[in-house]
Design an enzyme around this catalytic site. Structure first.
Site, PDB file in Angstrom:
ATOM      1  N   ARG A   1      38.252   1.979  27.481  1.00  0.00           N
ATOM      2  CA  ARG A   1      37.458   1.780  26.270  1.00  0.00           C
ATOM      3  C   ARG A   1      38.278   2.219  25.059  1.00  0.00           C
ATOM      4  O   ARG A   1      39.313   2.872  25.201  1.00  0.00           O
ATOM      5  CB  ARG A   1      36.139   2.543  26.345  1.00  0.00           C
ATOM      6  CG  ARG A   1      36.294   4.021  26.620  1.00  0.00           C
ATOM      7  CD  ARG A   1      34.961   4.766  26.571  1.00  0.00           C
ATOM      8  NE  ARG A   1      35.158   6.135  26.992  1.00  0.00           N
ATOM      9  CZ  ARG A   1      34.922   6.593  28.218  1.00  0.00           C
ATOM     10  NH1 ARG A   1      34.431   5.788  29.140  1.00  0.00           N
ATOM     11  NH2 ARG A   1      35.159   7.850  28.522  1.00  0.00           N
TER      12      ARG A   1
ATOM     13  N   HIS B   1      45.610  20.555  26.955  1.00  0.00           N
ATOM     14  CA  HIS B   1      46.010  20.129  25.608  1.00  0.00           C
ATOM     15  C   HIS B   1      47.417  20.636  25.284  1.00  0.00           C
ATOM     16  O   HIS B   1      48.202  19.943  24.651  1.00  0.00           O
ATOM     17  CB  HIS B   1      45.003  20.639  24.571  1.00  0.00           C
ATOM     18  CG  HIS B   1      43.633  20.048  24.729  1.00  0.00           C
ATOM     19  ND1 HIS B   1      43.422  18.696  24.920  1.00  0.00           N
ATOM     20  CD2 HIS B   1      42.397  20.618  24.734  1.00  0.00           C
ATOM     21  CE1 HIS B   1      42.127  18.475  25.043  1.00  0.00           C
ATOM     22  NE2 HIS B   1      41.474  19.613  24.942  1.00  0.00           N
TER      23      HIS B   1
ATOM     24  N   LEU C   1      61.608   6.436  13.209  1.00  0.00           N
ATOM     25  CA  LEU C   1      60.226   6.285  13.683  1.00  0.00           C
ATOM     26  C   LEU C   1      59.217   6.995  12.783  1.00  0.00           C
ATOM     27  O   LEU C   1      59.450   8.125  12.365  1.00  0.00           O
ATOM     28  CB  LEU C   1      60.131   6.891  15.088  1.00  0.00           C
ATOM     29  CG  LEU C   1      58.729   6.962  15.686  1.00  0.00           C
ATOM     30  CD1 LEU C   1      58.359   5.634  16.326  1.00  0.00           C
ATOM     31  CD2 LEU C   1      58.619   8.078  16.721  1.00  0.00           C
TER      32      LEU C   1
ATOM     33  N   ASP D   1      44.561  10.519  26.690  1.00  0.00           N
ATOM     34  CA  ASP D   1      43.337  10.996  27.342  1.00  0.00           C
ATOM     35  C   ASP D   1      43.661  11.638  28.693  1.00  0.00           C
ATOM     36  O   ASP D   1      44.614  11.227  29.360  1.00  0.00           O
ATOM     37  CB  ASP D   1      42.381   9.800  27.522  1.00  0.00           C
ATOM     38  CG  ASP D   1      40.964  10.249  27.790  1.00  0.00           C
ATOM     39  OD1 ASP D   1      40.678  11.464  27.698  1.00  0.00           O
ATOM     40  OD2 ASP D   1      40.125   9.383  28.106  1.00  0.00           O
TER      41      ASP D   1
END
Ligand code: FPP
Length: 258
Positions: A212, A55, A149, A38
């Protein structure tokens, strides 16, 4: 492959960082790390750049984080790249984010392959643009035999929808006799989720100071350790991931016991 990894390390890790990585690897490493990436928009705004620039910078951080996670021996890295709610954003931003998997994989897929990374995706595929899905499916196919991974992109993912869909499938299987109500356990229910093949995340990281979950892995995060940082995703560095893992290593996980 090892040489490539060494080269990457030499180019990107100072010796202090390398020592730290080795030190951290002496203690248990979280198997599954999930990240809510975020703060891209705020990062761009601070620089008077368009949101999409944030972004793009965030995409570069995905690469660095993936390589370090692989190096640390983390088995699964789930990255929240686009939620089922993110379609509400301006069209130009949505279109741009939907082009990022192509750009990312177009640039870094060879490196991911060399480093034994396996690419996966969870989310609702049928609403994704064809070009986005094509890039991801190509990467999934080309990395399916890798056993390093797992880089799992959560793309058009929403946890409530995932749970409702799982409930519908459970009801369906009960009706058609594949499952008995008395057999339904938490473990069986988990096998109906998009994460059926993964263990629950051990560690959740969220950047940008928001505290959150934003509809992310609500079932799977029931006993995960959470680490929040004010750092915006494009500024998230190797040091931050190492700090999160170190904090995780100091936590006492009790899973409801004492
Ligand atoms: C949230 O920040 C970020 C997103 C919704 C997009 C995340 C995408 C990336 C980090 C790139 C993904 C890369 C690949 C390869 C798929 P925000 O835009 O909500 O930031 P803000 O809260 O500051 O506005």
């Amino acid at each position: 492959m090892l040489n490539k990894l060494r080269l990457w390390k030499n180019q990107n890790n100072s010796s202090i960082l390398r020592d730290k990585i080795e030190e951290i690897k002496k203690s248990p490493i979280p198997e599954h790390v999930a990240i809510i990436m975020d703060g891209n928009g705020r990062w761009a705004k601070k620089r008077a750049l368009p949101r999409i620039a944030g972004h793009h910078e965030g995409m570069k951080v995905v690469r660095k984080t993936t390589m370090l996670a692989n190096d640390l021996g983390i088995k699964t890295l789930t990255l929240y790249a686009f939620s089922t709610e993110n379609w509400k954003r301006p069209k130009n931003e949505v279109d741009y984010i939907m082009k990022l998997p192509e750009e990312f994989l177009g640039t870094f897929l060879p490196e991911l392959i060399e480093n034994n990374v396996q690419v996966k995706m969870m989310g609702y595929k049928n609403q994704l643009p064809e070009h986005t899905l094509r890039a991801i499916e190509k990467a999934m196919k080309e990395t399916k035999n890798n056993d390093g991974l797992v880089l799992n992109f959560a793309l058009n993912y929403g946890s409530r929808a995932e749970i409702v869909d799982a409930v519908k499938q459970v009801l369906n299987d009960c009706q058609n006799g594949k499952l008995k109500e008395s057999e339904l356990t938490e473990q069986i229910f988990s096998s109906y989720l998009m994460t059926a093949e993964f263990p629950d995340p051990d560690l959740l990281i969220r950047t940008s100071g928001e505290i959150r979950l934003s509809n992310f892995m609500l079932w799977q995060l029931a006993y995960s350790e959470f680490w929040f940082t004010d750092v915006l995703w494009p500024d998230f560095s190797e040091e931050h991931l190492l700090e999160a893992v170190e904090v995780y290593q100091k936590r006492q996980r009790r899973f409801g016991g004492i």
